[in-house]
Design an enzyme around this catalytic site. Structure first.
Site, short mmCIF file in Angstrom:
data_model
loop_
_atom_site.label_atom_id
_atom_site.label_comp_id
_atom_site.label_asym_id
_atom_site.label_seq_id
_atom_site.Cartn_x
_atom_site.Cartn_y
_atom_site.Cartn_z
N LYS A 1 0.81 5.48 -15.23
CA LYS A 1 1.16 4.06 -15.12
C LYS A 1 2.22 3.70 -16.16
O LYS A 1 2.20 4.23 -17.27
CB LYS A 1 -0.06 3.18 -15.37
CG LYS A 1 -1.19 3.31 -14.37
CD LYS A 1 -2.38 2.44 -14.81
CE LYS A 1 -3.58 2.62 -13.90
NZ LYS A 1 -3.40 1.96 -12.60
N ARG B 1 -10.79 5.53 -5.43
CA ARG B 1 -11.34 5.78 -4.08
C ARG B 1 -11.86 7.21 -3.95
O ARG B 1 -12.73 7.48 -3.12
CB ARG B 1 -10.29 5.45 -3.02
CG ARG B 1 -9.06 6.30 -3.04
CD ARG B 1 -7.90 5.67 -2.29
NE ARG B 1 -7.35 4.53 -3.02
CZ ARG B 1 -6.38 3.75 -2.56
NH1 ARG B 1 -5.87 3.96 -1.35
NH2 ARG B 1 -5.92 2.74 -3.28
#
EC number: 3.4.11.1
Length: 497
Positions: free
Chosen positions: A276, A350
């Site tokens: 990120k 996920r």
């Protein structure tokens, strides 16, 4: 904090401050405040005129008694329009009340809930909402500050009509437990990644199990591999802090149902090899908010004891870049045999949830609910204050949405559009871990998760990426973790038949 329910006259209250509320539609003072106004020689009416207090939302009128009453202050707080009043407005008024008493350094006060009875709710529910607003609004995380906030509430009295007193006493106990459990969740989320590791999260679950008599199972890296949780393990490989799979169980004597709760437990998320940017990595300690909510819910149900068996499941891990980290283009097999092609290592939550959902499905529960700070797309779609809700069972979705309206934990349904299923198809595996379109990212993430849930089991996914953590503070949520959605899901469990 000692909480008492009272139904006596305000003029007889032996506290440092009496707090009451006024709506914009109110043309005159309530009879109880009129009594106090006479005792104070019209000081309330006079200041009301001078300060143009008209009941506008959040407006505050502080009237010192100068020894003429049994209390030091009478405080009126504007409640805004009656038409817009609901239980969450009551929580906000509780928050304003405690912020006002804190400024005045008042540690013993009474909140008059009777003027709020115009809301179409029982005064027991109103009293509960007051307590929740006070406790949630008075929260602070100052553990690491040299100078700590010393303000403490010694006594809170809540005034209701006499006929509601017994019910209010019970509902206030529930509200206190719910709010304190939400604050417990806030505390864990607010802890940084160098304090809360996967092992520490497992230790907190074990501490709860000892305190409330839960069963708990903690699985290490070797055991996780034996269970075939390769998607979850892939995420954890790059970190020096090993993963821990947590299964905590509340089992009453005669459960009516079995419910599985899953919380995303990324104790820190750097993004992995798809790292990120700095601005987006800030606050990633909050990527464990779903897991912490599950622990907060267990703290609540350990005291409230619903008639349902509850399984809390957390795949705790840290997503870090390293020579062992999983890569874009890797293909991984999940616990149920579904193969996943990695499009981006920053879509890691996920993957951990995929194996957790497979594990939960094997328990054959009556319902599965997962909570996860899953997608920025959900924040783009619904804003910072609202969670997205989706799943395979409309009835279960509606139950949770209805409760969220009463708890003030805002949620909104998102549709599983069949056209979007095309965008999680992978060229070399069963499914991509990201969508191939830039649109509908919250929904494509939900559609990905659906592949790991037994189709016969009602399942709801709650994307809490927006409301789980805030950088500004709003209403009764100070800056930082909110503890979302502890009160909604605990209330759901209490309401099961």
């Amino acid at each position: 904090m000692n909480i008492k329910i009272t139904s006596g006259h305000l003029k007889n209250a032996r506290v440092r401050a009496v707090i009451s509320f006024s709506f914009k539609e109110d043309r005159k003072l309530s009879p109880e405040i009129e009594d106090l106004d006479r005792i104070l020689d019209g000081a309330i009416s006079q200041l009301k005129r001078e300060q143009k207090f008209d009941g506008s939302d959040g407006k505050i009128l502080v009237v010192p008694t100068f020894g003429k009453g049994k209390m030091d202050y009478v405080i009126l707080i504007g409640a805004g329009s009656r038409r817009k009043a609901d239980l969450d407005k009551v929580r906000r008024l509780g928050n304003i009340s405690v912020k006002t008493t804190k400024k005045l350094k008042i540690d013993r006060f009474l909140i008059d809930a009777e003027p709020l009875s115009v809301i179409k709710e029982g005064e027991d529910s109103i009293a509960q909402a007051v307590v929740e607003g006070v406790i949630l609004g008075n929260y602070r995380f100052d553990k690491y500050l040299s100078k700590k906030d010393e303000y403490r509430i010694k006594e809170l009295q809540i005034r209701v009509k006499r006929r509601f007193k017994n019910k209010a006493e019970q509902s206030v106990k529930v509200g206190k437990i719910l709010a304190e459990s939400q604050n417990f969740t806030r505390d864990i989320v607010n802890e940084p990644g160098n304090v809360i590791t996967p092992e520490k999260l497992a230790q907190i679950a074990q501490d709860l199990a000892r305190e409330y008599g839960f069963e708990v199972k903690i699985y290490d890296e070797e055991e996780i591999e034996k269970m075939g949780m390769n998607a979850y393990l892939a995420v954890a490989k790059g970190s020096a802090n090993p993963p821990r799979f947590i299964h905590i169980i509340y089992r009453p004597e005669k459960p009516k149902k079995k419910i599985a709760l899953i919380g995303k437990g990324l104790t820190f998320d750097s993004g992995g090899l798809n790292i990120k940017p700095g601005d987006y990595m800030r606050w990633m300690k909050a990527d464990k908010s779903g897991a912490c909510a599950v622990l907060g819910i267990f703290k609540a149900i350990g005291q409230l004891k619903p008639d349902v068996e509850v399984h809390g499941i957390i795949a705790a891990a840290e997503n870090m870049p390293d020579g062992r980290s999983y890569r874009p283009d890797d293909i991984i097999k999940a616990k149920n045999g579904v193969t996943i092609e990695i499009g981006n290592t920053d879509a890691e939550g996920r993957l951990t949830l995929a194996d957790a959902l497979c594990y939960a499905s094997e328990l054959k529960p009556d319902a599965i609910i997962d909570m996860a700070t899953l997608t920025g797309a959900c924040v783009v779609a619904l804003g910072e204050y609202t969670a997205g809700v989706m799943g395979n069972d409309e009835r279960l979705i509606d139950q949770i949405l209805d409760i969220s309206k009463r708890t003030g934990e805002w949620m909104w349904p998102l549709p599983f559009n069949d056209m979007l299923r095309e965008h999680i198809k992978a060229p070399h595996a069963d499914v991509y871990n990201i969508g191939t379109t830039r649109y509908g990212g919250a929904i494509t993430a939900g559609l990905f998760l659906e592949k790991f849930v037994d189709k016969k089991i009602p399942w709801v996914h709650i994307d809490i990426a927006g409301p789980a953590h805030n950088t500004k503070g709003w209403y009764y949520h100070p800056k930082g973790a909110t503890g979302f959605p502890v009160r909604t899901i605990t209330t759901f469990l209490l309401n099961q038949e």
